[in-house]
Design an enzyme around this catalytic site. Structure first.
Site, PDB file in Angstrom:
ATOM      1  N   GLY A 126       4.028  -9.932   0.275  1.00 35.50           N
ATOM      2  CA  GLY A 126       4.325 -10.662   1.505  1.00 35.50           C
ATOM      3  C   GLY A 126       5.506 -11.619   1.367  1.00 35.50           C
ATOM      4  O   GLY A 126       5.593 -12.592   2.102  1.00 35.50           O
ATOM      5  N   HIS A 160      16.485  -1.781   2.279  1.00 34.01           N
ATOM      6  CA  HIS A 160      15.124  -1.559   1.776  1.00 34.01           C
ATOM      7  C   HIS A 160      14.659  -0.195   2.280  1.00 34.01           C
ATOM      8  O   HIS A 160      14.510   0.009   3.475  1.00 34.01           O
ATOM      9  CB  HIS A 160      14.184  -2.659   2.273  1.00 34.01           C
ATOM     10  CG  HIS A 160      12.754  -2.428   1.901  1.00 34.01           C
ATOM     11  ND1 HIS A 160      12.054  -3.247   1.036  1.00 34.01           N
ATOM     12  CD2 HIS A 160      11.879  -1.453   2.271  1.00 34.01           C
ATOM     13  CE1 HIS A 160      10.831  -2.781   0.887  1.00 34.01           C
ATOM     14  NE2 HIS A 160      10.687  -1.697   1.634  1.00 34.01           N
ATOM     15  N   ARG A 168      -1.759   0.711  -1.345  1.00 29.60           N
ATOM     16  CA  ARG A 168      -2.634   0.501  -0.179  1.00 29.60           C
ATOM     17  C   ARG A 168      -1.928   1.028   1.059  1.00 29.60           C
ATOM     18  O   ARG A 168      -0.769   1.426   0.985  1.00 29.60           O
ATOM     19  CB  ARG A 168      -2.871  -1.001  -0.008  1.00 29.60           C
ATOM     20  CG  ARG A 168      -1.536  -1.753   0.054  1.00 29.60           C
ATOM     21  CD  ARG A 168      -1.670  -3.162   0.544  1.00 29.60           C
ATOM     22  NE  ARG A 168      -0.482  -3.950   0.283  1.00 29.60           N
ATOM     23  CZ  ARG A 168       0.609  -3.974   1.036  1.00 29.60           C
ATOM     24  NH1 ARG A 168       0.691  -3.215   2.111  1.00 29.60           N
ATOM     25  NH2 ARG A 168       1.634  -4.746   0.718  1.00 29.60           N
TER      26      ARG A 168
HETATM   27  P1  ADP Z   1       3.994  -4.337   3.947  1.00 27.00           P
HETATM   28  O1  ADP Z   1       5.111  -3.640   3.321  1.00 27.00           O
HETATM   29  O2  ADP Z   1       2.827  -3.483   4.230  1.00 27.00           O
HETATM   30  O3  ADP Z   1       4.403  -5.218   5.051  1.00 27.00           O
HETATM   31  P2  ADP Z   1       3.572  -6.799   2.593  1.00 27.00           P
HETATM   32  O4  ADP Z   1       3.732  -6.987   1.121  1.00 27.00           O
HETATM   33  O5  ADP Z   1       4.538  -7.449   3.494  1.00 27.00           O
HETATM   34  O6  ADP Z   1       3.507  -5.254   2.789  1.00 27.00           O
HETATM   35  O7  ADP Z   1       2.106  -7.265   2.963  1.00 27.00           O
HETATM   36  C1  ADP Z   1       1.423  -6.849   4.119  1.00 27.00           C
HETATM   37  C2  ADP Z   1       0.634  -7.964   4.669  1.00 27.00           C
HETATM   38  O8  ADP Z   1      -0.279  -8.453   3.741  1.00 27.00           O
HETATM   39  C3  ADP Z   1       1.496  -9.114   5.105  1.00 27.00           C
HETATM   40  O9  ADP Z   1       1.042  -9.530   6.351  1.00 27.00           O
HETATM   41  C4  ADP Z   1       1.294 -10.158   4.017  1.00 27.00           C
HETATM   42  O10 ADP Z   1       1.311 -11.455   4.578  1.00 27.00           O
HETATM   43  C5  ADP Z   1      -0.064  -9.817   3.498  1.00 27.00           C
HETATM   44  N1  ADP Z   1      -0.173  -9.975   2.054  1.00 27.00           N
HETATM   45  C6  ADP Z   1       0.518  -9.311   1.108  1.00 27.00           C
HETATM   46  N2  ADP Z   1       0.104  -9.647  -0.118  1.00 27.00           N
HETATM   47  C7  ADP Z   1      -0.887 -10.543   0.042  1.00 27.00           C
HETATM   48  C8  ADP Z   1      -1.752 -11.257  -0.848  1.00 27.00           C
HETATM   49  N3  ADP Z   1      -1.663 -11.108  -2.169  1.00 27.00           N
HETATM   50  N4  ADP Z   1      -2.654 -12.103  -0.317  1.00 27.00           N
HETATM   51  C9  ADP Z   1      -2.743 -12.235   0.998  1.00 27.00           C
HETATM   52  N5  ADP Z   1      -1.983 -11.591   1.888  1.00 27.00           N
HETATM   53  C10 ADP Z   1      -1.067 -10.760   1.427  1.00 27.00           C
HETATM   54  P1  ADP Z   2       6.973  -8.279  -1.883  1.00 29.28           P
HETATM   55  O1  ADP Z   2       5.858  -7.876  -2.770  1.00 29.28           O
HETATM   56  O2  ADP Z   2       6.909  -9.691  -1.490  1.00 29.28           O
HETATM   57  O3  ADP Z   2       7.134  -7.300  -0.768  1.00 29.28           O
HETATM   58  P2  ADP Z   2       9.378  -7.055  -3.045  1.00 29.28           P
HETATM   59  O4  ADP Z   2       9.639  -6.918  -4.504  1.00 29.28           O
HETATM   60  O5  ADP Z   2       9.021  -5.825  -2.313  1.00 29.28           O
HETATM   61  O6  ADP Z   2       8.273  -8.183  -2.833  1.00 29.28           O
HETATM   62  O7  ADP Z   2      10.663  -7.726  -2.374  1.00 29.28           O
HETATM   63  C1  ADP Z   2      10.641  -8.151  -1.039  1.00 29.28           C
HETATM   64  C2  ADP Z   2      12.044  -8.104  -0.472  1.00 29.28           C
HETATM   65  O8  ADP Z   2      12.924  -8.929  -1.224  1.00 29.28           O
HETATM   66  C3  ADP Z   2      12.711  -6.735  -0.496  1.00 29.28           C
HETATM   67  O9  ADP Z   2      12.349  -5.944   0.610  1.00 29.28           O
HETATM   68  C4  ADP Z   2      14.175  -7.108  -0.474  1.00 29.28           C
HETATM   69  O10 ADP Z   2      14.606  -7.468   0.808  1.00 29.28           O
HETATM   70  C5  ADP Z   2      14.219  -8.335  -1.333  1.00 29.28           C
HETATM   71  N1  ADP Z   2      14.495  -8.021  -2.741  1.00 29.28           N
HETATM   72  C6  ADP Z   2      13.592  -7.688  -3.686  1.00 29.28           C
HETATM   73  N2  ADP Z   2      14.178  -7.491  -4.881  1.00 29.28           N
HETATM   74  C7  ADP Z   2      15.499  -7.712  -4.705  1.00 29.28           C
HETATM   75  C8  ADP Z   2      16.661  -7.684  -5.567  1.00 29.28           C
HETATM   76  N3  ADP Z   2      16.547  -7.394  -6.861  1.00 29.28           N
HETATM   77  N4  ADP Z   2      17.871  -7.965  -5.021  1.00 29.28           N
HETATM   78  C9  ADP Z   2      17.980  -8.266  -3.715  1.00 29.28           C
HETATM   79  N5  ADP Z   2      16.944  -8.319  -2.856  1.00 29.28           N
HETATM   80  C10 ADP Z   2      15.705  -8.043  -3.329  1.00 29.28           C
HETATM   81 MG    MG Z   3       7.544  -5.248  -0.992  1.00 35.71          MG
END
Ligand code: ADP
Ligand code: ADP
Ligand code: MG
Length: 456
Positions: free
Chosen positions: A165, A209, A293
């Protein structure tokens, strides 16, 4: 054995979505609800409702013991975790497995391995999938962080290994900021995920992305093509589409093949998503993380492939082998999803809970609205502000944007603020129309518009 009764350990629009998929398969549903959620749409749809605790998520939807106890008492034979909350928590999944209940997702060992970002990175390297240059495993102390950043080269991004998130992420420009931001990211990671492990990557400027949806049955894995989610605010997706706006066939094939090979390597079972950053200048892509998931944006994949991903999850968890081969999966047209949050875009996206006084859903061909809303519903302030996802489909991207404009104009929600005005502006923007964006584009676009507004 096919699932007969399903415990839904989540809330909001995804709980509604899971109830629908279960009903379509003739599965009885048992909906978990905090005390704040007992009159939700998901509760109205479910066959049975179980109150699991007070409104605060830590005492209800995130309370492993309370939920496992409720699952056992309900006599359900399976549990769907949705997204967020406990969906990627190996401790929760182990407890469900130990109780002999089917978990709608991969097993606990796979989640421990692929749900942890630093570990998934190592797995990707071993599978020959390119990753962003970064630290090997977690970073230790500040000294280690300094050494690694020097080797990788600034700017770097520090990330929570257990993150999700967009939380626990910091962009670090130089050594002085590193000293300030490492402890900050650690504290945020500890508070959000109960794990302060961090790792580091080179910051890729102007990346897009792009992610690949996979489905596995433990033996075979197929992909359902890619989604692009480059329009983000605070690293959270705002607008998602499929297929990706600008991707050559060669890159798309390589990307999807790499996702399948990584998922095969871990004998992946159920639905999963492999996220990548794509540098359109060099046409390179880098694996960043796997979400083990269902994802928020799965409907755009459903719209272009005709495959119901949540029903597929339930069938796989019920023990079915994949009922289609890769060559049977085709994509048609273009789909866009916009996330509608109960937030005020004019006031820095401040959450806007409260009573929904007027609601009418958007109607029309190729328009879908996945929502928790109904007229008279009071949006509670305790959780994520996502209240609906508007999904449109059309034969091509340009037509999909026109359908999106129409759909946004016919959706009526009064009583609360929503992010609909932001989406209206995006849907008529020239650069969005051209697909000319990257993950930092939306924030600079918003900053420029604020500047304009303050000058006007
Ligand atoms: P997606 O790519 O499905 O949007 P996200 O990583 O953004 O994946 O997470 C989806 C939803 O779950 C978001 O609304 C985020 O706020 C929530 N979320 C993600 N990881 C966690 C966590 N570890 N605990 C609580 N909420 C989470
Ligand atoms: P989360 O679990 O919160 O979704 P991600 O690793 O998927 O974390 O990263 C969330 C967002 O952050 C990506 O969709 C991208 O926009 C940005 N991001 C992640 N890694 C990088 C990177 N190495 N350089 C630039 N932007 C990044
Ligand atoms: Mg992500």
């Amino acid at each position: 054995m096919a699932i007969k009764s399903l415990f839904i350990a989540n809330r909001g629009e995804i709980a509604v979505r899971i109830n629908k998929a279960a009903k379509a398969l003739g599965i009885r549903t048992i909906q978990a609800a905090s005390e704040a959620d007992t009159d939700s749409l998901a509760c109205r749809m479910a066959d049975e409702v179980v109150v699991i605790g007070p409104p605060q998520a830590a005492k209800s939807y995130l309370d492993v013991q309370a939920i496992v106890q409720a699952i056992k008492a309900s006599g359900s034979d399976a549990v769907h975790p949705g997204y967020g909350f406990l969906s990627e928590n190996p401790r929760f999944v182990s407890a469900v497995e130990a109780a002999g209940i089917a978990f709608v997702g991969p097993d606990a060992a796979t989640i421990a391995k692929m749900g942890d970002k630093a570990m998934a990175r190592a797995e990707a390297v071993a599978a020959g999938v390119p990753v962003v240059p970064g630290s090997e495993g977690r970073i230790g102390d500040l000294d280690d962080a300094r050494r690694q950043a020097d080797r990788i080269g600034y700017p770097v991004m520090i990330k929570a290994s257990a993150g999700g998130g967009g939380r626990g992420i910091r962009v670090v420009e130089d050594e002085a900021s590193l000293e300030r931001l490492v402890p900050q990211a650690m504290a945020e990671a500890r508070a959000s995920f109960g794990d302060d492990g961090l790792y580091m990557e080179r910051y890729i400027q102007h990346a897009r992305h792009i992610e690949v949806q996979v489905l596995g049955d433990g033996t075979d894995v197929v992909h359902l093509f890619e989604r692009e989610c480059s329009l983000q605010r605070k690293r959270q997706k705002v607008w998602e589409e499929a297929p990706a706006a600008m991707l050559s066939k060669a890159v798309r094939d390589a990307l999807c093949d790499s996702a399948v090979s990584l998922a095969r390597r871990v004998n992946y079972r159920n639905a999963g998503t492999l996220e990548y950053l794509y540098d359109s200048k060099t046409q390179e892509f880098f694996f960043i993380e796997m979400n083990t998931r269902i994802q928020v944006e799965h409907p755009v994949t459903e719209a272009i492939t005709g495959i119901d991903v949540v029903q597929a999850q339930l069938r796989i968890a019920g023990g079915e082998r994949l009922w289609f081969a890769q060559r049977d999966i085709t994509q048609t047209g273009h789909a866009i999803e916009v996330r509608i949050n109960a937030e005020n875009p004019a006031k820095m996206f401040m959450p806007s809970p409260g009573l929904v006084t007027t609601y009418s859903s958007p109607e029309g061909d190729n328009i879908r609205f996945d929502t928790l809303l109904f007229e008279g519903y009071r949006i509670v302030p305790y959780y994520d502000s996502l209240v609906g996802k508007l999904i449109v489909w059309a034969p091509d991207r340009r037509a999909a944007i026109v359908t999106l404009q129409t759909a946004l104009n016919s959706l009526k929600v009064e009583g609360i603020h929503t992010t609909v005005p932001l989406h209206r502006a995006l849907a008529t923007d020239i650069e969005v129309g051209e697909g000319a964006f990257h993950t930092a584009w939306l924030e600079s676009w918003m900053a420029a518009r604020e500047l304009e507004a303050s000058r006007a």
